[in-house]
Design a protein around this motif. Sequence first.
Motif, PDB file in Angstrom:
ATOM      1  N   UNK A   1     -12.264 -54.588  -1.386  1.00 18.63           N
ATOM      2  CA  UNK A   1     -12.637 -53.322  -0.769  1.00 18.63           C
ATOM      3  C   UNK A   1     -11.379 -52.504  -0.524  1.00 18.63           C
ATOM      4  N   UNK A   2     -11.408 -51.255  -0.950  1.00 16.48           N
ATOM      5  CA  UNK A   2     -10.244 -50.380  -0.839  1.00 16.48           C
ATOM      6  C   UNK A   2     -10.546 -49.250   0.135  1.00 16.48           C
ATOM      7  N   UNK A   3      -9.646 -49.071   1.111  1.00 15.02           N
ATOM      8  CA  UNK A   3      -9.841 -48.019   2.101  1.00 15.02           C
ATOM      9  C   UNK A   3      -8.769 -48.089   3.162  1.00 15.02           C
ATOM     10  N   UNK A   4      -9.168 -47.983   4.414  1.00 18.38           N
ATOM     11  CA  UNK A   4      -8.243 -48.104   5.536  1.00 18.38           C
ATOM     12  C   UNK A   4      -8.439 -49.466   6.180  1.00 18.38           C
ATOM     13  N   UNK A   5      -7.379 -50.251   6.214  1.00 11.53           N
ATOM     14  CA  UNK A   5      -7.429 -51.593   6.788  1.00 11.53           C
ATOM     15  C   UNK A   5      -6.943 -51.518   8.233  1.00 11.53           C
ATOM     16  N   UNK A   6      -7.761 -51.974   9.160  1.00 16.00           N
ATOM     17  CA  UNK A   6      -7.392 -52.012  10.572  1.00 16.00           C
ATOM     18  C   UNK A   6      -7.084 -53.454  10.936  1.00 16.00           C
ATOM     19  N   UNK A   7      -5.913 -53.685  11.523  1.00  9.45           N
ATOM     20  CA  UNK A   7      -5.491 -55.041  11.863  1.00  9.45           C
ATOM     21  C   UNK A   7      -5.265 -55.171  13.359  1.00  9.45           C
ATOM     22  N   UNK A   8      -5.077 -56.408  13.789  1.00 12.22           N
ATOM     23  CA  UNK A   8      -4.759 -56.656  15.193  1.00 12.22           C
ATOM     24  C   UNK A   8      -3.259 -56.569  15.458  1.00 12.22           C
ATOM     25  N   UNK A   9      -2.492 -56.135  14.453  1.00 14.63           N
ATOM     26  CA  UNK A   9      -1.049 -56.027  14.593  1.00 14.63           C
ATOM     27  C   UNK A   9      -0.316 -57.290  14.204  1.00 14.63           C
ATOM     28  N   UNK A  10      -1.050 -58.385  14.005  1.00 13.12           N
ATOM     29  CA  UNK A  10      -0.431 -59.652  13.619  1.00 13.12           C
ATOM     30  C   UNK A  10      -0.845 -60.092  12.227  1.00 13.12           C
TER      31      UNK A  10
END
Length: 333
Positions: free
Chosen positions: A217-226
């Motif tokens: 899946x290509x788009x905006x990846x949101x992470x927990x910072x880790x």
Amino acid sequence: MEMQPFNFKVIRTDDESSHVPVSVAGQTMVDVQRLLTDIGSLMLRRELRMQGPVPEELLRRFSLSMELSSGKDVNAVTEGEDTLMLDALNQLMRELDLVGIGSRQEEPENHMEALARNDIARDILALNDHLDGFTLSYGKDGSMKKFRIANRGKLESEVLDGRTSFPGAAIGVIRADPVRRNRWLMYNDVDGVPIRFGPNIAPSDIPIFAESGPLIASGTVVTDGKGKVIEMKDVVGCYSFPSVKFHRAITAERDIVLLNPVEAVPGYNSKKGLWTLDNEDLGISVSKPSWDACAAAFHEYFVFLWETYVETDGDFEGEELEIRDFLRSLAFP
């Protein structure tokens, strides 16, 4: 133990002949180790196509052993022909070179690189600040350089950016949320994360994605910072991938650089909640609850076969001979 030609020397800035406190040399190497670990983490995520934080047992591949000389010289010691460690050390040298001329890489290609760059910038600033009154000389024997930061503001801006969402892509499978209607989740381990599609994706296409098995899946990846993905949003495309190629086999104990990559066919068993990776030529078939664990298991199986068929003098015939010949075809001559 085999001594590799990497050297770190801490000297007083105002008097290079003076002794350096062990506390300063020790803290410097803690900072160097942290930088090396973060570089190694990015390498492993690239090589193993990992989607989350790298397991600790793999990160230990980048643990340095030190030899102190006169309280100043610190030599990096690695065990045997550890190409993964050598690549990480070479990249560490490049990172220190780049900040010395005020140049960093252009915009990162994906969210993993963006997160790693923030970590590396933080590591380099910490190394610099802990050297107050001292200088770090680094490099290979006969080609030593002095560590300096030419553009501190650029590094600080990366650290203070604080973003946890980046353009990028992630591997997973798409499923309808079992609780909320018209909501979709993406899974690459036992926990699903929300996935939200951009306006270019027709709602009628989403169920097709859900039936397609493993996707990118290509788009905006949101992470927990880790490094853990907690959401995918503004997704502009989902693409099936028939295989994944590994150019280096890596386990907690060793790595094998390949001339020709070994391919693995991905799959997902929705009834059992298991990821699979298969290679028919080698008879490899592994299944795990998460993509990352499955990739690690594939590498372990490959290294087991390598040690069994390539690094032994056994006489093989039939299917076993075919496996040995195929493995050898992947290797450097």
